[in-house]
Enzyme design. Structure first.
Site, PDB file in Angstrom:
ATOM      1  N   LYS A  23     -18.888  20.165  61.894  1.00 11.24           N
ATOM      2  CA  LYS A  23     -17.940  20.254  60.780  1.00 11.24           C
ATOM      3  C   LYS A  23     -17.128  18.961  60.658  1.00 11.24           C
ATOM      4  O   LYS A  23     -16.972  18.425  59.562  1.00 11.24           O
ATOM      5  CB  LYS A  23     -16.983  21.437  61.025  1.00 11.24           C
ATOM      6  CG  LYS A  23     -15.769  21.415  60.123  1.00 11.24           C
ATOM      7  CD  LYS A  23     -14.861  22.611  60.332  1.00 11.24           C
ATOM      8  CE  LYS A  23     -13.861  22.491  61.456  1.00 11.24           C
ATOM      9  NZ  LYS A  23     -12.660  21.702  61.179  1.00 11.24           N
ATOM     10  N   ASN A  24     -16.633  18.486  61.814  1.00  2.00           N
ATOM     11  CA  ASN A  24     -15.704  17.357  61.733  1.00  2.00           C
ATOM     12  C   ASN A  24     -16.380  16.007  61.521  1.00  2.00           C
ATOM     13  O   ASN A  24     -15.713  14.978  61.457  1.00  2.00           O
ATOM     14  CB  ASN A  24     -14.775  17.336  62.954  1.00  2.00           C
ATOM     15  CG  ASN A  24     -13.776  18.483  62.877  1.00  2.00           C
ATOM     16  OD1 ASN A  24     -13.621  19.110  61.820  1.00  2.00           O
ATOM     17  ND2 ASN A  24     -13.107  18.774  63.980  1.00  2.00           N
ATOM     18  N   ARG A  95      -6.615  20.698  55.264  1.00  3.03           N
ATOM     19  CA  ARG A  95      -5.930  19.422  55.434  1.00  3.03           C
ATOM     20  C   ARG A  95      -6.875  18.217  55.335  1.00  3.03           C
ATOM     21  O   ARG A  95      -6.458  17.131  54.959  1.00  3.03           O
ATOM     22  CB  ARG A  95      -5.296  19.378  56.817  1.00  3.03           C
ATOM     23  CG  ARG A  95      -3.934  19.894  56.930  1.00  3.03           C
ATOM     24  CD  ARG A  95      -3.503  19.703  58.362  1.00  3.03           C
ATOM     25  NE  ARG A  95      -3.718  18.322  58.791  1.00  3.03           N
ATOM     26  CZ  ARG A  95      -2.827  17.373  58.654  1.00  3.03           C
ATOM     27  NH1 ARG A  95      -1.662  17.619  58.143  1.00  3.03           N
ATOM     28  NH2 ARG A  95      -3.093  16.131  59.050  1.00  3.03           N
ATOM     29  N   CYS A 119       0.713  23.209  59.011  1.00  2.00           N
ATOM     30  CA  CYS A 119      -0.419  24.121  59.051  1.00  2.00           C
ATOM     31  C   CYS A 119      -0.237  24.991  60.272  1.00  2.00           C
ATOM     32  O   CYS A 119       0.678  24.780  61.055  1.00  2.00           O
ATOM     33  CB  CYS A 119      -1.741  23.376  59.082  1.00  2.00           C
ATOM     34  SG  CYS A 119      -2.138  22.721  60.672  1.00  2.00           S
ATOM     35  N   ARG A 124       1.517  18.447  62.062  1.00  2.00           N
ATOM     36  CA  ARG A 124       0.405  17.551  61.710  1.00  2.00           C
ATOM     37  C   ARG A 124       0.798  16.536  60.636  1.00  2.00           C
ATOM     38  O   ARG A 124       0.394  16.638  59.467  1.00  2.00           O
ATOM     39  CB  ARG A 124      -0.829  18.355  61.292  1.00  2.00           C
ATOM     40  CG  ARG A 124      -1.323  19.215  62.421  1.00  2.00           C
ATOM     41  CD  ARG A 124      -2.533  19.988  62.047  1.00  2.00           C
ATOM     42  NE  ARG A 124      -3.771  19.225  62.193  1.00  2.00           N
ATOM     43  CZ  ARG A 124      -4.951  19.714  61.857  1.00  2.00           C
ATOM     44  NH1 ARG A 124      -5.036  20.905  61.333  1.00  2.00           N
ATOM     45  NH2 ARG A 124      -6.033  18.986  62.012  1.00  2.00           N
ATOM     46  N   ASP A 309      -9.702  21.468  70.557  1.00  4.67           N
ATOM     47  CA  ASP A 309     -10.459  22.452  69.779  1.00  4.67           C
ATOM     48  C   ASP A 309     -11.225  23.445  70.667  1.00  4.67           C
ATOM     49  O   ASP A 309     -11.854  24.371  70.148  1.00  4.67           O
ATOM     50  CB  ASP A 309     -11.437  21.747  68.821  1.00  4.67           C
ATOM     51  CG  ASP A 309     -10.707  21.021  67.709  1.00  4.67           C
ATOM     52  OD1 ASP A 309      -9.513  21.305  67.509  1.00  4.67           O
ATOM     53  OD2 ASP A 309     -11.322  20.167  67.042  1.00  4.67           O
ATOM     54  N   ARG A 401     -14.579  29.106  58.473  1.00  2.00           N
ATOM     55  CA  ARG A 401     -14.266  27.695  58.174  1.00  2.00           C
ATOM     56  C   ARG A 401     -15.066  26.766  59.077  1.00  2.00           C
ATOM     57  O   ARG A 401     -15.380  25.640  58.685  1.00  2.00           O
ATOM     58  CB  ARG A 401     -12.779  27.418  58.406  1.00  2.00           C
ATOM     59  CG  ARG A 401     -11.865  28.124  57.465  1.00  2.00           C
ATOM     60  CD  ARG A 401     -10.452  27.664  57.673  1.00  2.00           C
ATOM     61  NE  ARG A 401     -10.359  26.221  57.508  1.00  2.00           N
ATOM     62  CZ  ARG A 401      -9.251  25.528  57.637  1.00  2.00           C
ATOM     63  NH1 ARG A 401      -8.121  26.127  57.929  1.00  2.00           N
ATOM     64  NH2 ARG A 401      -9.250  24.204  57.470  1.00  2.00           N
TER      65      ARG A 401
HETATM   66  N1  EPU Z   1      -0.477  12.652  64.067  1.00  2.00           N
HETATM   67  C1  EPU Z   1       0.669  12.052  63.642  1.00  2.00           C
HETATM   68  N2  EPU Z   1       0.634  11.301  62.500  1.00  2.00           N
HETATM   69  C2  EPU Z   1      -0.505  11.138  61.772  1.00  2.00           C
HETATM   70  C3  EPU Z   1      -1.685  11.757  62.201  1.00  2.00           C
HETATM   71  C4  EPU Z   1      -1.644  12.508  63.366  1.00  2.00           C
HETATM   72  O1  EPU Z   1       1.728  12.183  64.269  1.00  2.00           O
HETATM   73  O2  EPU Z   1      -0.467  10.451  60.743  1.00  2.00           O
HETATM   74  C5  EPU Z   1      -0.481  13.475  65.291  1.00  2.00           C
HETATM   75  C6  EPU Z   1      -0.797  14.950  65.030  1.00  2.00           C
HETATM   76  O3  EPU Z   1       0.337  15.666  64.620  1.00  2.00           O
HETATM   77  C7  EPU Z   1      -1.363  15.403  66.363  1.00  2.00           C
HETATM   78  C8  EPU Z   1      -2.067  14.138  66.883  1.00  2.00           C
HETATM   79  O4  EPU Z   1      -1.549  13.049  66.118  1.00  2.00           O
HETATM   80  O5  EPU Z   1      -0.303  15.710  67.235  1.00  2.00           O
HETATM   81  C9  EPU Z   1      -3.581  14.140  66.729  1.00  2.00           C
HETATM   82  O6  EPU Z   1      -3.937  14.550  65.428  1.00  2.00           O
HETATM   83  P1  EPU Z   1      -5.209  13.989  64.658  1.00  2.00           P
HETATM   84  O7  EPU Z   1      -4.752  13.152  63.520  1.00  2.00           O
HETATM   85  O8  EPU Z   1      -6.145  13.356  65.629  1.00  2.00           O
HETATM   86  O9  EPU Z   1      -5.830  15.331  64.092  1.00  2.00           O
HETATM   87  P2  EPU Z   1      -6.631  15.460  62.728  1.00  2.00           P
HETATM   88  O10 EPU Z   1      -7.342  14.198  62.467  1.00  2.00           O
HETATM   89  O11 EPU Z   1      -5.752  16.025  61.689  1.00  2.00           O
HETATM   90  C10 EPU Z   1      -8.902  16.255  63.793  1.00  2.00           C
HETATM   91  C11 EPU Z   1      -9.785  17.463  63.652  1.00  2.00           C
HETATM   92  C12 EPU Z   1      -9.098  18.667  64.288  1.00  2.00           C
HETATM   93  C13 EPU Z   1      -8.827  18.342  65.765  1.00  2.00           C
HETATM   94  C14 EPU Z   1      -8.000  17.050  65.892  1.00  2.00           C
HETATM   95  C15 EPU Z   1      -7.794  16.589  67.328  1.00  2.00           C
HETATM   96  C16 EPU Z   1     -11.006  16.981  61.627  1.00  2.00           C
HETATM   97  C17 EPU Z   1     -11.277  17.317  60.201  1.00  2.00           C
HETATM   98  N3  EPU Z   1     -10.058  17.697  62.252  1.00  2.00           N
HETATM   99  O12 EPU Z   1      -7.686  16.585  63.113  1.00  2.00           O
HETATM  100  O13 EPU Z   1     -10.003  19.755  64.210  1.00  2.00           O
HETATM  101  O14 EPU Z   1      -8.109  19.394  66.374  1.00  2.00           O
HETATM  102  O15 EPU Z   1      -8.660  15.982  65.168  1.00  2.00           O
HETATM  103  O16 EPU Z   1      -9.002  16.412  67.954  1.00  2.00           O
HETATM  104  O17 EPU Z   1     -11.646  16.108  62.192  1.00  2.00           O
HETATM  105  C18 EPU Z   1     -10.634  22.022  64.177  1.00  2.00           C
HETATM  106  O18 EPU Z   1     -11.807  21.652  63.968  1.00  2.00           O
HETATM  107  O19 EPU Z   1     -10.343  23.218  64.493  1.00  2.00           O
HETATM  108  C19 EPU Z   1      -9.555  21.045  64.075  1.00  2.00           C
HETATM  109  C20 EPU Z   1      -8.278  21.407  63.903  1.00  2.00           C
END
Ligand code: EPU
Length: 422
Positions: A23-24, A95, A119, A124, A309, A401
């Site tokens: 998915k990701n 998101r 969320c 996030r 995850d 999802r």
């Molecule tokens: N963060 C910030 N500022 C930002 C972006 C992130 O403070 O601008 C923080 C977040 O709040 C969090 C940390 O950085 O504490 C890591 O978040 P990240 O940005 O890496 O998460 P994401 O990119 O929104 C992806 C996956 C998630 C997975 C996370 C961590 C996708 C579409 N989603 O989310 O997947 O948990 O990386 O590995 O790639 C899931 O599949 O169930 C899922 C939630």
């Protein structure tokens, strides 16, 4: 009509489960259509509601979509764009729609996305996505709940240092930088296999990216990208979830297509738990012959650390271990919502700050439980596979999802599980 999953626990799972595309990776890969007027053909795309939500947004923006369901193939073509704005109704569902910002501003000079807000699993933030686009020369404003990014004269290569690792933040920055003038250097970039694969996909479209899979990624901007055909890599989180299904039911499952090295630390942890893990030519065999599972402490971390995850699912396993384990969640502040539901089934878990103390119990009993997010739903299904009696997991839409046909895949291996409409 709302759906629930009903599980009769206590049956060992034996057989083979085919791991679907990730998915990701599928989500950012679909968004690359915004970077070129040519066709992007993606193979091994999982049939998930998140994929359909993103297709809805891409279609709204002006992308032509062909779906070959039988072959899990998606053909996307964005000759031109109708809108550069992603409305609230699409963004609130998922998101990851934030990923359209980078490619849209890179190719069309403008992009707006409704602010995603909080969320279920935490606040996030997206400040790092915005900061990166500003460093690339975009002007970013916020009004009426929208983030507006604009770069009428194009983006310019720069150096971006991420203070913390962000997966989609790294992906957004890469997709913005591929069409920028000059070279961009990302420091402390995400190492996730999905990020590396996205870079490989972009390179097959003519991008010039090096260093993917390491914390420093260099992107030499090019004028134009072209079409490509690309295979989505197997979903390591889906594979990890079924590995736990095998362990928790004292079963024997072959995870077909699972890439061992993408789950190396997770599999090493399961080995310490006493589970037998064997890497085979085309997948991984997971077998549990032990009466008791050893308790092991874990702490989530960005890749190659223990994936957040898989934290909820692993907690279901530790809930029935032969001792006490500590589970620390370092990425998301609200990712323990499965705890109260596992406790309703008889688990003994307490939370202090970002650490859960899980005291293993001998049995769990079936109950009505509520899924709160995608991975929490998976955790409850796993607990239900072990529990005595019937477990009903409500709010099932979360599971669809991110898990393709989870009920069918589990049924084929002997699980007594069915979807019911209420
Ligand atoms: N963060 C910030 N500022 C930002 C972006 C992130 O403070 O601008 C923080 C977040 O709040 C969090 C940390 O950085 O504490 C890591 O978040 P990240 O940005 O890496 O998460 P994401 O990119 O929104 C992806 C996956 C998630 C997975 C996370 C961590 C996708 C579409 N989603 O989310 O997947 O948990 O990386 O590995 O790639 C899931 O599949 O169930 C899922 C939630």
């Amino acid at each position: 009509m709302l759906q629930s999953m009903q599980i009769e626990g206590g049956y060992p799972l034996v057989g083979e489960i085919n791991i679907s595309g990730a998915k990701n990776l599928a989500l950012p890969a679909m968004v690359t259509t915004l970077l070129t007027e040519d066709e992007i053909i993606l193979n091994n795309v999982p049939d998930l509601s998140d994929v359909h939500s993103l297709l809805g947004l891409l279609e709204y923006l002006g992308c032509d979509i062909n779906i070959d369901k039988v072959n899990s193939k998606l053909i996307l073509k964005t000759t031109n764009i109708k809108y550069t704005e992603a409305p609230y109704d699409f963004v609130r569902k998922m998101r990851a729609t934030i990923l359209v910002l980078g490619p849209m501003v890179a190719r069309f000079g403008a992009a707006s996305v409704s602010f995603p807000g909080g969320c279920a699993i935490g606040v996030r933030a997206i400040d790092l996505h915005i900061k990166a686009l500003q460093l690339l020369g975009a002007e970013v404003t916020m009004d009426n709940g929208f983030i507006n990014v604009c770069a009428p004269n194009g983006l310019k290569g720069c150096e971006i240092t991420f203070p913390i690792i962000t997966v989609t933040g790294t992906e957004n920055s890469i997709m913005a930088a591929v069409l920028a003038k000059g070279t961009t250097k990302l420091i402390n970039a995400a190492l996730e296999p999905e990020v590396e694969a996205l870079c490989n996909l972009l390179n097959s479209m003519g991008a010039k990216i090096t260093g993917q899979g390491t914390s420093i990624i260099n992107i030499e901007g090019v004028e134009k990208l072209h079409g490509t055909t690309f295979d989505i890599i197997p979903d390591r989180i889906e594979a990890g979830t079924y590995a736990i299904a095998s362990a928790i039911t004292h079963g024997k499952l072959f995870l077909k297509n699972c890439i061992y090295k993408h789950l190396a630390l997770f599999f090493n942890t399961l080995k310490l738990n006493g589970i037998s893990i064997e890497e085979k030519q085309n997948g991984v065999m997971v077998e549990n012959n032990n009466d008791k599972i050893n308790p092991i402490n874990i702490r989530t971390a960005p890749y190659p650390g223990f994936a957040t995850d898989l934290q909820a699912q692993y907690m279901a396993l530790m809930a029935i271990s032969g001792g006490t384990s500590l589970i620390t969640e370092t990425l998301f502040e609200n990712r323990f919502m499965h705890v109260s539901e596992l406790n309703r089934m008889g688990a003994n878990i307490t939370i202090k700050g970002n650490t859960a103390t899980v005291k293993g119990v001998n049995k769990l009993s079936g109950a009505q439980v509520m899924a709160t997010d995608l991975r929490a739903s998976a955790s409850l299904i796993l607990a239900g596979l072990f529990a005595n009696g019937t477990t009903t997991v409500n709010r099932l839409y979360h599971i669809d999802r991110g898990y393709e046909s989870i009920d069918k895949k589990l049924q084929q291996c002997g699980a007594h599980i069915k979807r019911i409409s209420i």
